[in-house]
Structure formats: C-alpha cells, structure tokens
Design an enzyme around this catalytic site. Sequence first.
Site, PDB file in Angstrom:
ATOM      1  N   VAL A 197       9.212 -17.183 -68.813  1.00  0.00           N
ATOM      2  CA  VAL A 197       9.637 -15.810 -68.510  1.00  0.00           C
ATOM      3  C   VAL A 197       8.522 -14.957 -67.923  1.00  0.00           C
ATOM      4  CG1 VAL A 197      11.502 -15.803 -70.209  1.00  0.00           C
ATOM      5  CG2 VAL A 197       9.208 -15.002 -70.881  1.00  0.00           C
ATOM      6  N   TYR A 212       1.021  -5.699 -79.122  1.00  0.00           N
ATOM      7  CA  TYR A 212       2.383  -6.084 -79.503  1.00  0.00           C
ATOM      8  C   TYR A 212       3.242  -4.857 -79.769  1.00  0.00           C
ATOM      9  CZ  TYR A 212       6.071  -8.529 -82.123  1.00  0.00           C
ATOM     10  OH  TYR A 212       7.281  -9.029 -82.560  1.00  0.00           O
TER      11      TYR A 212
END
Length: 256
Positions: free
Chosen positions: A58, A162
């Site tokens: 991806v 994150y």
Amino acid sequence: MEIKGKKAVVFGGASGMGRASAELLAARGADVVVLDRPGSAGAEVAAALGGRFQPVDVTDFEATETALAAAVESLGGLHVSITTAGGGSVQRTLGRSGPHDLDTFRRILDLNAVSTFNISRLAASHMSRNEPEDPELTGERGVIITTSSIAAFEGQVGQVAYAAAKAAIAGMALTMARDLGSLGIRVLAIAPSLFETGATEKIPADARAALVKDAAFPRRLGRPEEYAKLALAIVDNPMLNGQCLRLDAGQRFGPK
C-alpha cells in the site's frame, strides 16, 4: 446497504481485523477480494472464503491503483472498501539520540494516512459508477471504512508518528463524507484499542492484563471478529456516516 451480493475489497485482509472482516463479509454473501502484501497469507485466506487475492504494497501508491483496478475488474464493481493495513514505530519527539528521525515519521504517515487516503479516493472513484441502491430510500453507491486508533486521541510516549497518522485518518472521515455525500458514498473510521493481532500475539498473558487494566469492560484485548462486526454494522446502517467510532471497551490510554 444490503451486504448480500455486494462487491468488497479488504486491504490488510490476510490477517487480524482485515481477515475477520473479509470472512464475515463473505459469510454474509458478499463477493470479496483480499489485498495484502506479497508473501502474506492472503491467497490462503481468499481461497478459504471463496474470494480472490490481489497482492499489493500500500506504500507503493501507483501499484495500489493498479491492484485496486484489477480487484474491481475481477469483482465486476465495488460497493465496500475496508482498509486495515498500517503500522507504527516507537520514537520520542526528542530522545537520547536526538530529535525524532524525519524519515521514520514520513514512513509512518505514508503507511497509514497517505495510503488510506489513496485507497479511499480510488475506491470512491470506482463506487461513483454504481447504480444507486434503493434510490427512493437511500440512493447509496458505496461505503468506505478506514482504521484509525484510540492513539489518535491519547497517543502514548513514543507514539508521536503513529498518533499523528491515526489522527489524520480520524480527521478525514467527516470531510470525506461531505465530499462524497452527493454521490451516495458514506465514509467512516473505526478507532480500535489494543486488539489481538500479529503484533500482540507474542505478549505474555500478565503483560496483556496490564495493558488493558484501565478498560471499563471487558478488560481484555479486542478480538478481530469484534472489529468485523462493527464494520458490517456500518455497511448495514445508512445513518452511520462521517465519524470515527471508538471500539475500545471504555479504555483510555495513559501516557505510558
């Protein structure tokens, strides 16, 4: 949206929450393509549920466009897109070795936020060609489900990259839903707490208990099928749109 007979893609569908979602979609009568990294268990998972596997990285954005187009061609259309692919790193904004590495920060954003947006924009393009379902009732053409995290709201020490990436995914939901509303395409994000995945399966039982001690109930890691159940509930209910839904047993992450 009625799930039976619909065409669905699941990015990250070879394991964990993605796999559970692909399996439950297939069990409810959807036609499913599993997309995941080459060398993953995607082919075996797809074969077991009677679907197809399309390998993809991806973070290769052009290859993702090609892989999704191939998946949609094999399905004969697209109604549901679920993206669970992603990952994180542990590094403080300023640590003993100096400032946070910028390349790592960019890599985590690419893996999570940019790849999620890329998949979503491409999925929306495919969905826009559908005939609307029940024009007099909803006029739906598609549903896009992405995966954030409760770290988007309570990022812990060392999770700055994150947390930023997952906050971006949460932040896309309403704006993207507004962008696509006139086309009959809904967009939602799911923000799980700690779930049983490949990243957590090696954690000892006592350490797992400590990780979820501040959850209200149940005090355990989430199960992939619980994510899948919410994903399918989202597809099923046309009034769910434009938000990020926490799936966390009432847990709020502390600083560490």
